[in-house]
Design a protein around this motif. Structure first.
Motif, PDB file in Angstrom:
ATOM      1  N   THR A 192       0.846  -1.196   0.000  1.00 40.54           N
ATOM      2  CA  THR A 192       0.000   0.000   0.000  1.00 40.54           C
ATOM      3  C   THR A 192       0.884   1.249   0.000  1.00 40.54           C
ATOM      4  OG1 THR A 192      -0.075   0.025   2.406  1.00 40.54           O
ATOM      5  CG2 THR A 192      -1.814  -1.208   1.275  1.00 40.54           C
ATOM      6  N   GLU A 193       0.245   2.387  -0.181  1.00 36.81           N
ATOM      7  CA  GLU A 193       0.968   3.668  -0.222  1.00 36.81           C
ATOM      8  C   GLU A 193       1.618   3.979   1.131  1.00 36.81           C
ATOM      9  OE1 GLU A 193       2.602   6.843  -2.027  1.00 36.81           O
ATOM     10  OE2 GLU A 193       1.292   5.418  -3.046  1.00 36.81           O
ATOM     11  N   GLU A 194       0.896   3.673   2.231  1.00 35.46           N
ATOM     12  CA  GLU A 194       1.459   3.934   3.569  1.00 35.46           C
ATOM     13  C   GLU A 194       2.691   3.065   3.818  1.00 35.46           C
ATOM     14  OE1 GLU A 194      -2.107   2.718   3.711  1.00 35.46           O
ATOM     15  OE2 GLU A 194      -2.513   4.736   2.981  1.00 35.46           O
ATOM     16  N   ALA A 195       2.620   1.805   3.390  1.00 37.48           N
ATOM     17  CA  ALA A 195       3.759   0.898   3.577  1.00 37.48           C
ATOM     18  C   ALA A 195       4.947   1.365   2.743  1.00 37.48           C
ATOM     19  CB  ALA A 195       3.371  -0.518   3.194  1.00 37.48           C
ATOM     20  N   ARG A 196       4.689   1.902   1.568  1.00 35.90           N
ATOM     21  CA  ARG A 196       5.777   2.406   0.724  1.00 35.90           C
ATOM     22  C   ARG A 196       6.488   3.565   1.402  1.00 35.90           C
ATOM     23  NH1 ARG A 196       7.466   6.190  -2.672  1.00 35.90           N
ATOM     24  NH2 ARG A 196       5.693   7.524  -2.327  1.00 35.90           N
ATOM     25  N   MET A 197       5.725   4.444   2.045  1.00 37.73           N
ATOM     26  CA  MET A 197       6.321   5.602   2.718  1.00 37.73           C
ATOM     27  C   MET A 197       7.176   5.177   3.914  1.00 37.73           C
ATOM     28  SD  MET A 197       5.358   8.102   0.909  1.00 37.73           S
ATOM     29  CE  MET A 197       5.262   9.676   1.696  1.00 37.73           C
ATOM     30  N   ARG A 198       6.715   4.183   4.681  1.00 44.78           N
ATOM     31  CA  ARG A 198       7.461   3.699   5.852  1.00 44.78           C
ATOM     32  C   ARG A 198       8.656   2.843   5.456  1.00 44.78           C
ATOM     33  NH1 ARG A 198       2.247   2.052   7.790  1.00 44.78           N
ATOM     34  NH2 ARG A 198       2.911  -0.034   7.189  1.00 44.78           N
ATOM     35  N   GLY A 199       8.558   2.176   4.330  1.00 46.77           N
ATOM     36  CA  GLY A 199       9.568   1.200   3.926  1.00 46.77           C
ATOM     37  C   GLY A 199       9.104  -0.197   4.316  1.00 46.77           C
ATOM     38  N   ILE A 200       9.471  -1.159   3.536  1.00 44.69           N
ATOM     39  CA  ILE A 200       8.975  -2.515   3.748  1.00 44.69           C
ATOM     40  C   ILE A 200      10.062  -3.365   4.386  1.00 44.69           C
ATOM     41  CG2 ILE A 200       8.168  -4.583   2.558  1.00 44.69           C
ATOM     42  CD1 ILE A 200       6.987  -2.739   0.461  1.00 44.69           C
ATOM     43  N   GLU A 201       9.725  -3.995   5.516  1.00 47.69           N
ATOM     44  CA  GLU A 201      10.634  -4.933   6.167  1.00 47.69           C
ATOM     45  C   GLU A 201      10.309  -6.368   5.787  1.00 47.69           C
ATOM     46  OE1 GLU A 201      10.293  -4.181  10.317  1.00 47.69           O
ATOM     47  OE2 GLU A 201      11.505  -2.363  10.236  1.00 47.69           O
ATOM     48  N   VAL A 202       9.015  -6.644   5.532  1.00 46.46           N
ATOM     49  CA  VAL A 202       8.563  -7.987   5.165  1.00 46.46           C
ATOM     50  C   VAL A 202       7.877  -7.898   3.808  1.00 46.46           C
ATOM     51  CG1 VAL A 202       7.104  -9.928   5.789  1.00 46.46           C
ATOM     52  CG2 VAL A 202       8.264  -8.649   7.573  1.00 46.46           C
ATOM     53  N   ALA A 203       8.458  -8.548   2.822  1.00 45.97           N
ATOM     54  CA  ALA A 203       7.865  -8.579   1.483  1.00 45.97           C
ATOM     55  C   ALA A 203       6.965  -9.807   1.372  1.00 45.97           C
ATOM     56  CB  ALA A 203       8.951  -8.635   0.425  1.00 45.97           C
ATOM     57  N   THR A 204       5.826  -9.654   0.704  1.00 43.56           N
ATOM     58  CA  THR A 204       4.870 -10.749   0.554  1.00 43.56           C
ATOM     59  C   THR A 204       4.841 -11.192  -0.899  1.00 43.56           C
ATOM     60  OG1 THR A 204       3.545  -9.740   2.303  1.00 43.56           O
ATOM     61  CG2 THR A 204       2.497 -11.447   0.980  1.00 43.56           C
ATOM     62  N   PHE A 205       4.946 -12.509  -1.094  1.00 43.33           N
ATOM     63  CA  PHE A 205       4.901 -13.105  -2.427  1.00 43.33           C
ATOM     64  C   PHE A 205       3.791 -14.141  -2.468  1.00 43.33           C
ATOM     65  CE2 PHE A 205       9.310 -11.855  -1.817  1.00 43.33           C
ATOM     66  CZ  PHE A 205       9.630 -11.250  -3.017  1.00 43.33           C
ATOM     67  N   ILE A 206       3.317 -14.440  -3.674  1.00 48.86           N
ATOM     68  CA  ILE A 206       2.387 -15.538  -3.899  1.00 48.86           C
ATOM     69  C   ILE A 206       3.042 -16.492  -4.884  1.00 48.86           C
ATOM     70  CG2 ILE A 206       0.159 -16.193  -4.880  1.00 48.86           C
ATOM     71  CD1 ILE A 206      -1.002 -13.646  -3.742  1.00 48.86           C
ATOM     72  N   THR A 207       2.989 -17.796  -4.565  1.00 48.12           N
ATOM     73  CA  THR A 207       3.639 -18.801  -5.394  1.00 48.12           C
ATOM     74  C   THR A 207       2.826 -20.095  -5.381  1.00 48.12           C
ATOM     75  OG1 THR A 207       5.720 -19.935  -5.800  1.00 48.12           O
ATOM     76  CG2 THR A 207       5.114 -19.615  -3.514  1.00 48.12           C
ATOM     77  N   THR A 208       3.337 -21.119  -6.051  1.00 48.25           N
ATOM     78  CA  THR A 208       2.665 -22.423  -6.069  1.00 48.25           C
ATOM     79  C   THR A 208       2.972 -23.167  -4.763  1.00 48.25           C
ATOM     80  OG1 THR A 208       4.566 -23.351  -7.213  1.00 48.25           O
ATOM     81  CG2 THR A 208       2.726 -22.620  -8.571  1.00 48.25           C
ATOM     82  N   PRO A 209       2.107 -24.097  -4.344  1.00 48.08           N
ATOM     83  CA  PRO A 209       2.295 -24.765  -3.048  1.00 48.08           C
ATOM     84  C   PRO A 209       3.511 -25.683  -2.960  1.00 48.08           C
ATOM     85  CG  PRO A 209       0.036 -25.022  -3.801  1.00 48.08           C
ATOM     86  CD  PRO A 209       0.799 -24.412  -4.920  1.00 48.08           C
ATOM     87  N   ASN A 210       4.098 -26.104  -4.061  1.00 49.38           N
ATOM     88  CA  ASN A 210       5.209 -27.053  -3.998  1.00 49.38           C
ATOM     89  C   ASN A 210       6.562 -26.401  -3.746  1.00 49.38           C
ATOM     90  OD1 ASN A 210       5.295 -25.815  -6.458  1.00 49.38           O
ATOM     91  ND2 ASN A 210       5.822 -27.641  -7.603  1.00 49.38           N
ATOM     92  N   VAL A 211       6.646 -25.083  -3.669  1.00 48.47           N
ATOM     93  CA  VAL A 211       7.911 -24.377  -3.453  1.00 48.47           C
ATOM     94  C   VAL A 211       8.248 -24.389  -1.966  1.00 48.47           C
ATOM     95  CG1 VAL A 211       9.085 -22.163  -3.728  1.00 48.47           C
ATOM     96  CG2 VAL A 211       7.450 -22.907  -5.430  1.00 48.47           C
ATOM     97  N   THR A 212       9.521 -24.691  -1.647  1.00 45.33           N
ATOM     98  CA  THR A 212       9.940 -24.750  -0.243  1.00 45.33           C
ATOM     99  C   THR A 212      10.599 -23.442   0.198  1.00 45.33           C
ATOM    100  OG1 THR A 212      12.117 -25.628  -0.807  1.00 45.33           O
ATOM    101  CG2 THR A 212      10.358 -27.235  -0.430  1.00 45.33           C
ATOM    102  N   LYS A 213      10.744 -23.305   1.506  1.00 39.78           N
ATOM    103  CA  LYS A 213      11.359 -22.095   2.068  1.00 39.78           C
ATOM    104  C   LYS A 213      12.809 -21.961   1.635  1.00 39.78           C
ATOM    105  CE  LYS A 213       8.598 -22.006   6.289  1.00 39.78           C
ATOM    106  NZ  LYS A 213       8.650 -21.990   7.764  1.00 39.78           N
ATOM    107  N   THR A 214      13.542 -23.062   1.639  1.00 36.83           N
ATOM    108  CA  THR A 214      14.958 -22.992   1.266  1.00 36.83           C
ATOM    109  C   THR A 214      15.133 -22.621  -0.202  1.00 36.83           C
ATOM    110  OG1 THR A 214      14.934 -25.374   0.917  1.00 36.83           O
ATOM    111  CG2 THR A 214      15.762 -24.594   3.030  1.00 36.83           C
ATOM    112  N   GLU A 215      14.249 -23.117  -1.072  1.00 35.88           N
ATOM    113  CA  GLU A 215      14.310 -22.733  -2.489  1.00 35.88           C
ATOM    114  C   GLU A 215      14.097 -21.241  -2.663  1.00 35.88           C
ATOM    115  OE1 GLU A 215      12.728 -26.737  -4.788  1.00 35.88           O
ATOM    116  OE2 GLU A 215      11.303 -25.173  -4.302  1.00 35.88           O
ATOM    117  N   ILE A 216      13.144 -20.697  -1.937  1.00 39.85           N
ATOM    118  CA  ILE A 216      12.842 -19.261  -2.042  1.00 39.85           C
ATOM    119  C   ILE A 216      14.029 -18.434  -1.530  1.00 39.85           C
ATOM    120  CG2 ILE A 216      11.349 -17.430  -1.159  1.00 39.85           C
ATOM    121  CD1 ILE A 216       9.113 -19.593  -1.126  1.00 39.85           C
ATOM    122  N   LYS A 217      14.577 -18.849  -0.385  1.00 43.32           N
ATOM    123  CA  LYS A 217      15.699 -18.090   0.191  1.00 43.32           C
ATOM    124  C   LYS A 217      16.920 -18.123  -0.723  1.00 43.32           C
ATOM    125  CE  LYS A 217      18.320 -17.384   4.371  1.00 43.32           C
ATOM    126  NZ  LYS A 217      18.455 -17.683   5.778  1.00 43.32           N
TER     127      LYS A 217
END
Length: 157
Positions: free
Chosen positions: A72-97
């Motif tokens: 959102t616009e407010e989050a952009r002004m503050r800066g983002i510490e946690v980015a949110t993504f949407i992906t397929t269910p078969n992707v693991t945490k280590t693959e993403i990292k």
């Protein structure tokens, strides 16, 4: 009898000669392979290809479908510490990292995920049910605050 003792070879002598020929042939082939590969010295078995680069060679061909959720616009002004993504269910945490750190050079502290079932909907014209695909939400805690460009954000109402 036309054959003399000198011309007739014993069976044990013929077997030894054949095994010697096989051994010499194998040694010649091994030496030929070592010379082709530039290897020095011997070893057990066939030589392996030398790795010219002492570091581990990895080529990334990512097959990850990561879609960044626009902040959102407010989050952009503050800066983002946690980015949110949407992906397929078969992707693991280590693959993403590893994908985000190695390919994009982003410092990732933590990765959290949540699986969701796709919505079930009814086609009003035909009356049949269908389902949207399942998805996984990924929450990536970044090492530094990220300030996305203004055109990237969802306008606030």
């Amino acid at each position: 009898d036309t054959h003399t003792k000198e011309h007739v070879m014993s069976s044990s002598k013929a077997t030894k000669l054949a095994s010697d020929r096989r051994r010499w042939w194998a040694l010649a082939k091994r030496a030929q392979m070592m010379n082709l590969l530039g290897k020095k010295g011997g070893g057990k078995g066939m030589p392996t290809l030398p790795n010219p680069d002492p570091k581990k060679r990895e080529i990334h061909f990512p097959n990850l479908h990561l879609r960044l959720v626009a902040p959102t616009e407010e989050a952009r002004m503050r800066g983002i510490e946690v980015a949110t993504f949407i992906t397929t269910p078969n992707v693991t945490k280590t693959e993403i990292k590893t994908f985000l750190t190695d390919v994009h050079g982003i410092e990732v502290l933590k990765v959290d995920t949540a699986n969701y079932e796709g919505k079930k909907k009814r086609n009003l014209e035909r009356g049949n049910l269908f389902r949207k695909p399942d998805y996984k939400k990924v929450y990536v805690t970044l090492g530094q605050r990220w300030f996305p460009p203004e055109s990237f954000c969802v306008p606030s109402k």
